[in-house]
Enzyme design. Structure first.
Site, short mmCIF file in Angstrom:
data_model
loop_
_atom_site.label_atom_id
_atom_site.label_comp_id
_atom_site.label_asym_id
_atom_site.label_seq_id
_atom_site.Cartn_x
_atom_site.Cartn_y
_atom_site.Cartn_z
N ARG A 89 1.11 -1.01 -0.22
CA ARG A 89 0.23 0.27 0.19
C ARG A 89 0.44 1.25 -0.21
NH1 ARG A 89 -3.77 -2.34 4.58
NH2 ARG A 89 -2.84 -4.01 4.82
N GLU A 126 0.56 -7.29 12.56
CA GLU A 126 -0.49 -7.69 13.81
C GLU A 126 -1.54 -8.73 13.77
OE1 GLU A 126 -3.68 -4.75 13.08
OE2 GLU A 126 -4.30 -4.84 14.41
O1 LIG Z 1 2.37 -1.63 11.95
P1 LIG Z 1 2.27 -2.65 11.66
O2 LIG Z 1 1.87 -3.74 12.68
O3 LIG Z 1 3.43 -3.14 10.89
O4 LIG Z 1 1.84 -3.22 10.23
C1 LIG Z 1 1.90 -2.23 8.95
C2 LIG Z 1 1.11 -2.73 8.02
O5 LIG Z 1 0.57 -3.44 7.23
C3 LIG Z 1 0.13 -3.56 6.69
O6 LIG Z 1 0.68 -4.05 5.02
P2 LIG Z 1 0.55 -5.72 5.55
O7 LIG Z 1 1.58 -6.23 6.07
O8 LIG Z 1 -0.50 -6.24 5.58
O9 LIG Z 1 0.94 -6.19 3.27
P3 LIG Z 1 -0.16 -5.40 2.06
O10 LIG Z 1 0.06 -3.83 2.38
O11 LIG Z 1 0.74 -6.61 1.17
O12 LIG Z 1 -1.03 -5.67 2.11
C4 LIG Z 1 -0.20 -2.57 6.73
O13 LIG Z 1 -0.19 -1.49 4.83
C5 LIG Z 1 2.00 -1.80 6.29
O14 LIG Z 1 2.10 -1.50 6.04
N1 LIG Z 2 -5.89 -3.16 11.10
C1 LIG Z 2 -5.31 -2.90 10.09
N2 LIG Z 2 -5.94 -2.32 9.45
C2 LIG Z 2 -5.22 -2.66 7.73
N3 LIG Z 2 -3.92 -2.62 7.12
C3 LIG Z 2 -3.34 -3.16 8.46
N4 LIG Z 2 -1.85 -3.79 8.85
C4 LIG Z 2 -2.21 -4.06 10.56
N5 LIG Z 2 -2.95 -4.14 10.57
C5 LIG Z 2 -4.04 -3.43 10.13
#
Ligand SMILES: O=P(O)(O)OC[C@H]1O[C@H](OP(=O)(O)OP(=O)(O)O)[C@H](O)[C@@H]1O
Ligand SMILES: Nc1ncnc2[nH]cnc12
Length: 197
Positions: A89, A126
Site C-alpha cells: 500500500r 498485527e
Molecule cells: O505497523 P505494522 O504492525 O507493521 O503493520 C502495518 C503494515 O501492515 C499492512 O501491510 P501488510 O503487511 O498487511 O501488507 P499489504 O500492504 O501487502 O497488504 C500495512 O499496509 C502496513 O504495511
Molecule cells: N488493522 C489494520 N488494517 C489495515 N491494515 C493493517 N495492517 C496491520 N493492521 C492493519
C-alpha cells in the site's frame, strides 16, 4: 485524523501532525474528508482485526489527491532525495509524493520480488510475520529519505524499513502514514520520525 477502527485510544506518544494547525482547533479541513473516506472492515483478514481499508479513499480522486498533497506540502523543500514505499500500500501513495517533490522512488518489497542483490529485514505484524527487501545501491549514503505507507499498527514494518535504509547509510528523515492505530504505542520505533495525517 489517522486513528481508525479501534476502541480505547491510548494515544501513540509524540506524533507529529502532517499539517500542524496554524492555531489550536484549526485543523486542516482536508483531514476530515480523508478520515471519512477510509472504510473500517471488522474481522478482516482474521477475527478480531478491524481492517482499515484505504481502497475506498482511492475511489474518490479529490480525497486521494488531498492525501497526497498533505504529504507533498510537508516534504517539499526539505532536501528529500528518496521516497521509500512499503509494498503494497506504500506503492499507492509513495510514487505520487516522490514525483511531486522531485525525489527518486525506492520500492521496499516482500521477499523474492526484486531481481538484483538485496538486503532483507524480517518483522512481526498485527496478524503474522513478514520480510522486506531493498535493492543494494537503491539508496546512496547520506540520502535523506521519507518512508511512506498507508498505516502503522505495531510499527514492525516501519522499523524494518528504517533498519534497511540505515544499513545502507541513508538518513531517514521521517515515516509518513495516513493512519496510526491508537491501540499500538509503537515504542520500538523512533516515533519522533512517525507522522500520521
Ligand atoms: O505497523 P505494522 O504492525 O507493521 O503493520 C502495518 C503494515 O501492515 C499492512 O501491510 P501488510 O503487511 O498487511 O501488507 P499489504 O500492504 O501487502 O497488504 C500495512 O499496509 C502496513 O504495511
Ligand atoms: N488493522 C489494520 N488494517 C489495515 N491494515 C493493517 N495492517 C496491520 N493492521 C492493519
Amino acid at each position: 485524523m489517522g486513528e481508525q477502527g479501534t476502541s480505547g485510544s491510548e494515544g501513540g506518544g509524540k506524533v507529529a501532525e502532517a499539517q500542524a494547525p496554524a492555531k489550536k482547533g484549526a485543523a486542516d479541513p482536508r483531514l476530515q474528508g480523508i478520515s471519512d473516506a477510509i472504510r473500517v472492515v471488522p474481522h478482516f483478514p482474521k477475527p478480531g482485526i478491524m481492517f482499515n481499508d484505504i481502497t475506498a479513499l482511492l475511489l474518490r480522486p479529490g480525497v486521494f489527491k488531498d492525501a497526497v498533497d498533505l504529504f507533498v506540502e510537508r516534504y517539499r523543500g526539505m532536501g528529500i532525495a528518496a521516497v521509500a514505499g512499503i509494498e503494497a500500500r506504500g506503492f499507492i501513495f509513495g510514487p505520487a509524493i516522490a514525483l511531486a517533490i522531485g525525489a527518486k522512488f525506492i520500492p521496499l518489497r516482500k521477499p523474492g520480488k526484486l531481481p538484483g542483490a538485496v538486503i532483507s529485514e524480517n518483522y512481526t505484524l498485527e496478524y503474522g510475520t513478514d520480510c522486506l527487501e531493498m535493492h543494494v545501491g537503491a539508496v546512496e549514503p547520506g540520502d535523506r529519505v521519507v518512508v511512506v505507507d498507508d498505516l502503522v499498527a505495531t510499527g514492525g514494518t516501519l522499523s524494518a524499513a528504517i533498519k534497511l535504509l540505515e544499513r545502507a547509510a541513508a538518513d531517514v528523515v521521517e515515516c509518513a502514514c495516513l493512519i496510526g492505530l491508537p491501540k499500538f504505542k509503537v515504542p520500538h520505533i523512533r516515533i519522533s520520525k512517525k507522522t500520521c495525517i
